[in-house]
Design a protein around this motif. Structure first.
Motif, short mmCIF file in Angstrom:
data_model
loop_
_atom_site.label_atom_id
_atom_site.label_comp_id
_atom_site.label_asym_id
_atom_site.label_seq_id
_atom_site.Cartn_x
_atom_site.Cartn_y
_atom_site.Cartn_z
N LEU A 75 0.85 -1.18 0.00
CA LEU A 75 0.00 0.00 0.00
C LEU A 75 0.89 1.24 0.00
O LEU A 75 1.89 1.29 0.72
N THR A 76 0.54 2.22 -0.80
CA THR A 76 1.34 3.43 -0.88
C THR A 76 0.47 4.67 -0.76
O THR A 76 -0.72 4.65 -1.09
N ALA A 77 1.08 5.75 -0.31
CA ALA A 77 0.37 7.02 -0.20
C ALA A 77 -0.07 7.50 -1.57
O ALA A 77 -1.15 8.10 -1.71
N ASP A 82 -4.47 8.56 -5.41
CA ASP A 82 -5.07 8.38 -6.74
C ASP A 82 -6.49 7.83 -6.63
O ASP A 82 -7.40 8.27 -7.35
N LEU A 83 -6.68 6.85 -5.75
CA LEU A 83 -8.01 6.27 -5.56
C LEU A 83 -9.00 7.32 -5.08
O LEU A 83 -10.14 7.39 -5.57
N LEU A 84 -8.58 8.15 -4.15
CA LEU A 84 -9.47 9.17 -3.61
C LEU A 84 -9.83 10.21 -4.67
O LEU A 84 -10.98 10.65 -4.77
N GLU A 85 -8.84 10.60 -5.48
CA GLU A 85 -9.10 11.59 -6.52
C GLU A 85 -10.14 11.09 -7.51
O GLU A 85 -11.05 11.83 -7.93
N VAL A 212 -9.53 8.05 3.19
CA VAL A 212 -8.85 9.29 3.57
C VAL A 212 -7.95 9.06 4.79
O VAL A 212 -6.81 9.54 4.84
N GLN A 213 -8.46 8.31 5.76
CA GLN A 213 -7.65 8.03 6.95
C GLN A 213 -6.42 7.21 6.60
O GLN A 213 -5.32 7.45 7.11
N ALA A 214 -6.58 6.23 5.70
CA ALA A 214 -5.44 5.42 5.28
C ALA A 214 -4.42 6.27 4.53
O ALA A 214 -3.20 6.14 4.76
N ALA A 215 -4.89 7.13 3.65
CA ALA A 215 -3.99 8.00 2.90
C ALA A 215 -3.20 8.90 3.84
O ALA A 215 -1.99 9.13 3.65
N ARG A 219 0.80 8.85 4.15
CA ARG A 219 1.49 10.09 3.83
C ARG A 219 2.39 10.52 4.99
O ARG A 219 3.53 10.95 4.79
N THR A 220 1.88 10.39 6.21
CA THR A 220 2.67 10.75 7.39
C THR A 220 3.89 9.87 7.52
O THR A 220 5.00 10.34 7.80
N ALA A 221 3.70 8.56 7.30
CA ALA A 221 4.82 7.62 7.39
C ALA A 221 5.86 7.89 6.32
O ALA A 221 7.06 7.82 6.56
N SER A 222 5.39 8.21 5.09
CA SER A 222 6.32 8.49 4.00
C SER A 222 7.13 9.75 4.29
O SER A 222 8.34 9.79 4.02
N ALA A 223 6.47 10.75 4.83
CA ALA A 223 7.17 12.00 5.14
C ALA A 223 8.19 11.79 6.25
O ALA A 223 9.24 12.44 6.29
#
Length: 238
Positions: A75-77, A82-85, A212-215, A219-223
């Motif tokens: 799973l990636t940010a 992309d899915l949310l958009e 949204v919560q997963a994203a 995103r936080t982990a990637s940053a």
């Protein structure tokens, strides 16, 4: 008289079995797929399993490398975004069209799919995920736009993996109640022919979704470490 259903090939059977293991989380995101053991568990040889894995690769659920190793797609940010958009645009459109075009059969299917529907718990069963999907699929089908239906249906399996990630953090009762109210509002708007209201409720439903919560988590982990990490690594941060 209905025609008899043709039996599955071994590759088709393997595809269904492995796909279910991935979507249920039994084979976690980013994990190596033990092909020899998995083939024994399913009761087939590795040849049809490899064929199934190639099909799952085309679905975006499996990565295959040149050495014939297989891994569940992490799973990636970026994919979550992309899915949310896509869903922020297409789900409200489907809901609006459903409100305009629903038939008596559609209304019956919507009411049946909503019966007993509950917000997903922290560790959803396959049956609970199927019930959630059935409700949204009933809205999609009521749009009577075949391209839209097939597109949204194709996104659902990918989105379910992100829902599971988000559900690792327990939602409050208030959050669960909000989702239940949105489901009811969607049902009411579509059945009542309120296209504008259906689109607005669906937009809110997506904007406050588990996706949204997963994203946000990804995103936080990637940053934090400068790169996209498999969802399995997030368990240590939760």
């Amino acid at each position: 008289m209905s025609q008899p259903t043709e039996p599955m090939t071994k590759a088709e059977f393997a595809y269904v079995q492995v796909r279910e293991r991935i979507l249920s989380g039994e084979l976690p995101p980013g994990s190596v797929i033990p092909q020899a053991k998995l083939a024994r568990d399913i009761g087939i040889s590795t040849t049809p399993l490899r064929e199934a894995l190639r099909r799952l690769k085309s679905d975006g659920l499996v990565d295959l490398d040149a050495h014939r190793d297989a891994r569940v797609t992490p799973l990636t940010a970026e994919e979550a975004r992309d899915l949310l958009e896509i869903r922020r645009s297409l789900d409200p459109l489907a809901a609006a069209l459903a409100a305009e075009r629903r038939t008596k059969d559609d209304i019956r299917a919507l009411r049946e799919s909503a019966h007993g529907l509950r917000p997903l718990p922290g560790e959803p069963t396959v049956e609970q995920l199927v019930a959630h999907r059935r409700f949204h699929a009933a809205i999609y089908r009521a749009s009577h736009n075949d391209l839209l239906i097939s597109t949204l249906d194709g996104l659902w399996d990918k989105a379910d993996r992100y829902r599971r990630l988000a559900l690792e953090v327990e939602r409050s009762q208030a959050e669960r109640d909000k989702k239940a109210a949105e489901h009811q509002a969607l049902l009411d708007c579509v059945i009542g022919g309120d296209a504008e209201g259906a689109a607005a409720v669906m937009r809110e439903h997506i904007d406050t979704s588990l996706g949204v919560q997963a994203a946000r988590r990804l995103r936080t982990a990637s940053a934090a470490d400068g790169e996209t990490r498999p969802a399995a690594a997030l368990l240590q941060d939760a």
